[in-house]
Design a protein around this motif. Structure first.
Motif, PDB file in Angstrom:
ATOM      1  N   LEU A 194       0.849  -1.184   0.000  1.00 45.27           N
ATOM      2  CA  LEU A 194       0.000   0.000   0.000  1.00 45.27           C
ATOM      3  C   LEU A 194       0.885   1.233   0.000  1.00 45.27           C
ATOM      4  CD1 LEU A 194      -2.675  -0.868   2.734  1.00 45.27           C
ATOM      5  CD2 LEU A 194      -2.887  -1.143   0.266  1.00 45.27           C
ATOM      6  N   SER A 195       0.443   2.267  -0.678  1.00 47.62           N
ATOM      7  CA  SER A 195       1.191   3.520  -0.707  1.00 47.62           C
ATOM      8  C   SER A 195       0.232   4.665  -0.403  1.00 47.62           C
ATOM      9  CB  SER A 195       1.838   3.735  -2.076  1.00 47.62           C
ATOM     10  OG  SER A 195       2.595   4.935  -2.087  1.00 47.62           O
ATOM     11  N   TRP A 196       0.651   5.546   0.510  1.00 48.54           N
ATOM     12  CA  TRP A 196      -0.181   6.657   0.945  1.00 48.54           C
ATOM     13  C   TRP A 196       0.560   7.976   0.741  1.00 48.54           C
ATOM     14  CZ3 TRP A 196      -4.958   5.140   2.472  1.00 48.54           C
ATOM     15  CH2 TRP A 196      -5.097   3.815   2.885  1.00 48.54           C
ATOM     16  N   LYS A 197      -0.183   9.025   0.505  1.00 48.21           N
ATOM     17  CA  LYS A 197       0.363  10.380   0.477  1.00 48.21           C
ATOM     18  C   LYS A 197      -0.390  11.208   1.506  1.00 48.21           C
ATOM     19  CE  LYS A 197       0.963  14.489  -2.460  1.00 48.21           C
ATOM     20  NZ  LYS A 197       0.702  15.090  -3.795  1.00 48.21           N
ATOM     21  N   LEU A 198       0.366  11.875   2.373  1.00 46.55           N
ATOM     22  CA  LEU A 198      -0.235  12.750   3.383  1.00 46.55           C
ATOM     23  C   LEU A 198       0.178  14.187   3.091  1.00 46.55           C
ATOM     24  CD1 LEU A 198      -1.735  13.391   6.028  1.00 46.55           C
ATOM     25  CD2 LEU A 198       0.406  12.903   7.239  1.00 46.55           C
ATOM     26  N   THR A 199      -0.808  15.061   2.964  1.00 47.30           N
ATOM     27  CA  THR A 199      -0.553  16.493   2.763  1.00 47.30           C
ATOM     28  C   THR A 199      -1.061  17.248   3.976  1.00 47.30           C
ATOM     29  OG1 THR A 199      -0.761  16.292   0.367  1.00 47.30           O
ATOM     30  CG2 THR A 199      -0.993  18.496   1.304  1.00 47.30           C
ATOM     31  N   ILE A 200      -0.183  18.090   4.548  1.00 47.07           N
ATOM     32  CA  ILE A 200      -0.539  18.883   5.724  1.00 47.07           C
ATOM     33  C   ILE A 200      -0.492  20.356   5.335  1.00 47.07           C
ATOM     34  CG2 ILE A 200       0.272  19.628   7.998  1.00 47.07           C
ATOM     35  CD1 ILE A 200       1.094  16.802   8.560  1.00 47.07           C
ATOM     36  N   THR A 201      -1.477  21.093   5.776  1.00 51.12           N
ATOM     37  CA  THR A 201      -1.553  22.537   5.543  1.00 51.12           C
ATOM     38  C   THR A 201      -1.497  23.254   6.880  1.00 51.12           C
ATOM     39  OG1 THR A 201      -2.946  22.156   3.599  1.00 51.12           O
ATOM     40  CG2 THR A 201      -2.894  24.392   4.492  1.00 51.12           C
ATOM     41  N   ASP A 202      -0.610  24.271   6.999  1.00 50.94           N
ATOM     42  CA  ASP A 202      -0.517  25.007   8.262  1.00 50.94           C
ATOM     43  C   ASP A 202      -1.461  26.191   8.246  1.00 50.94           C
ATOM     44  OD1 ASP A 202       0.677  27.097   6.861  1.00 50.94           O
ATOM     45  OD2 ASP A 202       2.706  26.623   7.523  1.00 50.94           O
ATOM     46  N   ASP A 203      -1.460  26.945   9.336  1.00 50.54           N
ATOM     47  CA  ASP A 203      -2.430  28.030   9.486  1.00 50.54           C
ATOM     48  C   ASP A 203      -2.089  29.254   8.652  1.00 50.54           C
ATOM     49  OD1 ASP A 203      -0.216  28.639  10.937  1.00 50.54           O
ATOM     50  OD2 ASP A 203      -1.263  29.248  12.758  1.00 50.54           O
ATOM     51  N   GLU A 204      -0.953  29.225   7.916  1.00 48.43           N
ATOM     52  CA  GLU A 204      -0.642  30.308   6.995  1.00 48.43           C
ATOM     53  C   GLU A 204      -0.783  29.862   5.547  1.00 48.43           C
ATOM     54  OE1 GLU A 204       2.819  32.755   8.004  1.00 48.43           O
ATOM     55  OE2 GLU A 204       2.969  31.619   9.859  1.00 48.43           O
ATOM     56  N   GLY A 205      -1.392  28.670   5.348  1.00 46.46           N
ATOM     57  CA  GLY A 205      -1.604  28.171   3.999  1.00 46.46           C
ATOM     58  C   GLY A 205      -0.446  27.414   3.422  1.00 46.46           C
ATOM     59  N   ALA A 208       2.879  20.890   2.870  1.00 47.14           N
ATOM     60  CA  ALA A 208       3.996  19.963   2.675  1.00 47.14           C
ATOM     61  C   ALA A 208       3.427  18.554   2.642  1.00 47.14           C
ATOM     62  CB  ALA A 208       5.022  20.106   3.780  1.00 47.14           C
ATOM     63  N   SER A 209       4.059  17.644   1.904  1.00 47.19           N
ATOM     64  CA  SER A 209       3.551  16.283   1.731  1.00 47.19           C
ATOM     65  C   SER A 209       4.664  15.283   1.945  1.00 47.19           C
ATOM     66  CB  SER A 209       2.960  16.097   0.328  1.00 47.19           C
ATOM     67  OG  SER A 209       1.903  16.993   0.087  1.00 47.19           O
ATOM     68  N   THR A 210       4.246  14.037   2.227  1.00 43.38           N
ATOM     69  CA  THR A 210       5.187  12.928   2.287  1.00 43.38           C
ATOM     70  C   THR A 210       4.488  11.675   1.818  1.00 43.38           C
ATOM     71  OG1 THR A 210       6.857  11.858   3.645  1.00 43.38           O
ATOM     72  CG2 THR A 210       4.697  12.137   4.631  1.00 43.38           C
ATOM     73  N   GLN A 211       5.225  10.692   1.398  1.00 44.13           N
ATOM     74  CA  GLN A 211       4.685   9.406   0.962  1.00 44.13           C
ATOM     75  C   GLN A 211       5.060   8.344   1.982  1.00 44.13           C
ATOM     76  OE1 GLN A 211       4.998   8.419  -3.217  1.00 44.13           O
ATOM     77  NE2 GLN A 211       5.356   6.248  -2.734  1.00 44.13           N
ATOM     78  N   TYR A 212       4.080   7.438   2.254  1.00 41.20           N
ATOM     79  CA  TYR A 212       4.323   6.376   3.230  1.00 41.20           C
ATOM     80  C   TYR A 212       3.952   5.046   2.571  1.00 41.20           C
ATOM     81  CZ  TYR A 212       4.200   3.723   7.596  1.00 41.20           C
ATOM     82  OH  TYR A 212       4.436   2.801   8.587  1.00 41.20           O
ATOM     83  N   ASP A 213       4.864   4.112   2.584  1.00 44.38           N
ATOM     84  CA  ASP A 213       4.658   2.798   1.979  1.00 44.38           C
ATOM     85  C   ASP A 213       4.627   1.733   3.068  1.00 44.38           C
ATOM     86  OD1 ASP A 213       4.751   3.821  -0.678  1.00 44.38           O
ATOM     87  OD2 ASP A 213       6.935   3.930  -0.522  1.00 44.38           O
ATOM     88  N   MET A 214       3.773   0.719   2.875  1.00 40.19           N
ATOM     89  CA  MET A 214       3.643  -0.361   3.857  1.00 40.19           C
ATOM     90  C   MET A 214       3.246  -1.642   3.140  1.00 40.19           C
ATOM     91  SD  MET A 214       0.048   0.850   5.608  1.00 40.19           S
ATOM     92  CE  MET A 214       0.202  -0.338   6.923  1.00 40.19           C
ATOM     93  N   THR A 215       3.418  -2.758   3.834  1.00 40.15           N
ATOM     94  CA  THR A 215       3.062  -4.067   3.287  1.00 40.15           C
ATOM     95  C   THR A 215       2.133  -4.785   4.257  1.00 40.15           C
ATOM     96  OG1 THR A 215       5.148  -4.256   2.078  1.00 40.15           O
ATOM     97  CG2 THR A 215       3.924  -6.291   2.490  1.00 40.15           C
TER      98      THR A 215
END
Length: 550
Positions: A194-205, A208-215
């Motif tokens: 499985l592969s996931w992408k997480l995008t986080i937005t701060d209070d100034e807009g 940043a993103s990162t990818q997380y892989d798992m089995t």
């Protein structure tokens, strides 16, 4: 920016009238101040402001007019070194310097400080927090967490989270916009990435993103039968057995149900994953068990079972009314009609009459068993019976003997005999003499009749008595409205003709005195031809049907 306040030099030669000789000119110079050139700076950086004033002997005072707050104001001195504030968006600060020299008025000038926001992007971190023991296995709850992510700005914070699945199998996930993401480890025939992408937005807009892989590891058993949760139901209730929560790695599977224990129930379809049955009539709490076998398209199987606890319905230990049909104002209708709801035919024991496991026979929910003179059971179609046992209430009722003549020349239990009410200490004028309405040589009172029947050890008992109001009313079958009597004559034969007793068609005594002031001179009767009750003078006569407990 400069501000000057001047009084010009006045030359006498420029005036049309200039006075006196030898006098000196009046000359006045006021103060001026310059706050300096407007600045553009970045948040949290140091900057210096320098003011200039004239004449040179004056004092400088700085104050903030508007914008994000700066520490230390007001400040004294021409030159100040300051630190720009941490701002969420580009901002402007206006500072004002005031200058006053000796003997002159104070003057002021403003400087604008443009502060640019320098947002630092979030630091995105993904960790797996569940299950506590890795690797995960089938049915484990897997949780990915972004709670270790941070916003490096001193006054910053994370505003939103957004998860995206980039690859892998379809999963049942409730929410993709929380700080954590949870799903159940599915049934797998092989290890799956499985592969996931997480995008986080701060209070100034800032984002940043990162990818997380798992089995996820494969499952040892590739069919998981699920018979559903255990159930508790009432008798006559429709029960659903549902195995659609089963899982296989193939697209299709089949189900087969079988009953393991308990009363035999009829399943609507034993070869469907969802099937139903109507819980049988039970007298005590009963447990049924069922097993489902799930088979996938490759012939692999698994089984699971459940228990169904069946409890008796709270129908009570009294008879229902015998009314089995519903009506509107003028005609018979379907009992499911919402216009005339909750009629007697759809409530209570009679509404389940066709499902009751009756011991004997009787209309709807009435359940009677015939007994011989020794109180032994006889066949439902027997014509040789002396008493009737009510299987609902447990009471045993007297059956009258065949007509034997004309009152008072009749037998002891002839249904034509009638008696005045003289139970207990009730006293009144006795207007019924012996051998008048019954064949007794002493008295035609109820108590005399009770004594005679008990002396016979009639139908195996010596505890015969008058029925209570409720007990006698329980024999009435209101479904027989319009017929001669509202009682089953095949079970209670030899009922006299109506009208033989004055005032009431077919009055039968109960044991209950009517509250009619202080005289207590009346007792309740039930009219077997109409089902009505009446407070009836005890000195009058009425028919008697004795009853006893087992």
């Amino acid at each position: 920016m400069k501000a000057f306040a001047l009084i010009p030099l006045i030359s006498c030669g420029l005036l049309s009238a200039c006075g006196g000789g030898g006098g000196s000119d009046d000359t006045g110079i006021e103060s001026s101040v310059n706050a300096g050139t407007d600045l553009q700076i970045i948040e949290k950086s140091e900057f210096t402001i320098t003011a200039q004033g004239s004449p040179a002997d004056g004092t400088f005072t700085w104050q903030q007019v508007s914008g994000p707050s700066l520490d230390g104001f007001p400040l004294d001195g021409a030159e100040q070194t300051l630190t720009a504030p941490d701002v969420k968006a580009d901002s402007e600060i206006i500072l004002r310097v005031s200058y006053q020299s000796t003997g002159s008025s104070a003057v002021s000038d403003d400087i604008t400080i443009s502060v640019s926001s320098n947002n630092q992007l979030p630091l995105v971190v993904v960790t797996q927090t569940l299950p506590e023991t890795l690797p995960s296995v089938y049915k484990d709850t897997i949780t990915l967490s972004a709670l270790e992510s941070t916003d490096p700005d001193d006054n910053g914070q994370i505003d939103t989270y957004f998860w995206e699945q980039l690859s892998g199998l379809d999963l049942d996930i409730t929410s993709f916009d929380e700080s954590t993401l949870s799903f159940s480890h599915p049934l797998l025939e092989s290890n799956t990435n499985l592969s996931w992408k997480l995008t986080i937005t701060d209070d100034e807009g800032g984002q940043a993103s990162t990818q997380y892989d798992m089995t996820l590891n494969k499952t040892n058993e590739l069919v998981d039968a699920n018979a559903g949760d255990d159930q508790t139901v009432e008798e006559f209730e429709l029960v659903t057995l549902d195995a659609t929560g089963s899982e296989t790695v193939t697209d299709t599977y089949e189900c087969t149900w079988q009953q393991l224990t308990g009363n035999a129930e009829t399943l609507s379809s034993a070869s469907q994953c969802t099937t139903t049955f109507t819980a049988s009539d039970v007298d005590t709490d009963t447990t049924l068990s069922f097993e489902v076998t799930v088979t996938d398209s490759k012939g692999r199987t698994d089984t699971d079972s459940l228990f169904v606890d069946v409890t008796p319905k709270a129908l009570g230990l009294i008879n229902d009314s015998g009314v089995g049909e519903c009506y509107n104002n003028t005609q018979r209708i379907n009992c499911a009609s919402d216009d005339f709801p909750e009629q007697d035919a759809e409530l209570g024991r009679d509404s389940y009459a066709n499902r009751l496991d009756k011991v004997g026979k009787g209309n709807l929910a009435f359940d009677y068993t015939k007994l011989n003179k020794f109180a032994d059971e006889v066949a439902d179609d027997s014509s040789d019976f002396t008493c009737i046992r009510d299987n609902v209430t447990g009471l045993v009722w007297e059956v009258k003997s065949a007509p034997s003549g004309t009152v008072p020349d009749t037998s002891l239990r002839d249904g034509q005999n009638h008696y005045f009410w003289d139970i207990g200490e009730t006293t009144f004028t006795d207007t019924s003499t012996a051998n008048s309405t019954c064949p007794n040589d002493t008295s035609c009172g109820v108590q005399s009749y009770i004594n005679e029947v008990n002396d016979l050890d009639f139908c195996g008992g010596t505890n015969w008595r008058l029925p209570t109001y409720t007990e006698l009313l329980g024999l009435i079958d209101y479904g027989k409205q319009g017929q001669r009597v509202l009682i089953d004559e095949s079970l209670f034969p030899y009922i006299p003709q109506a009208g033989e007793i004055e005032d009431v068609d077919l009055p039968y005594w109960t044991s209950q005195t009517a509250a009619d002031g202080t005289s207590l001179s009346q007792a309740y009767i039930i009219d077997m031809s109409s089902g009505n009750d009446l407070a009836y003078p005890k000195e009058n006569t009425a028919y008697v049907r004795l009853v006893r407990s087992r």
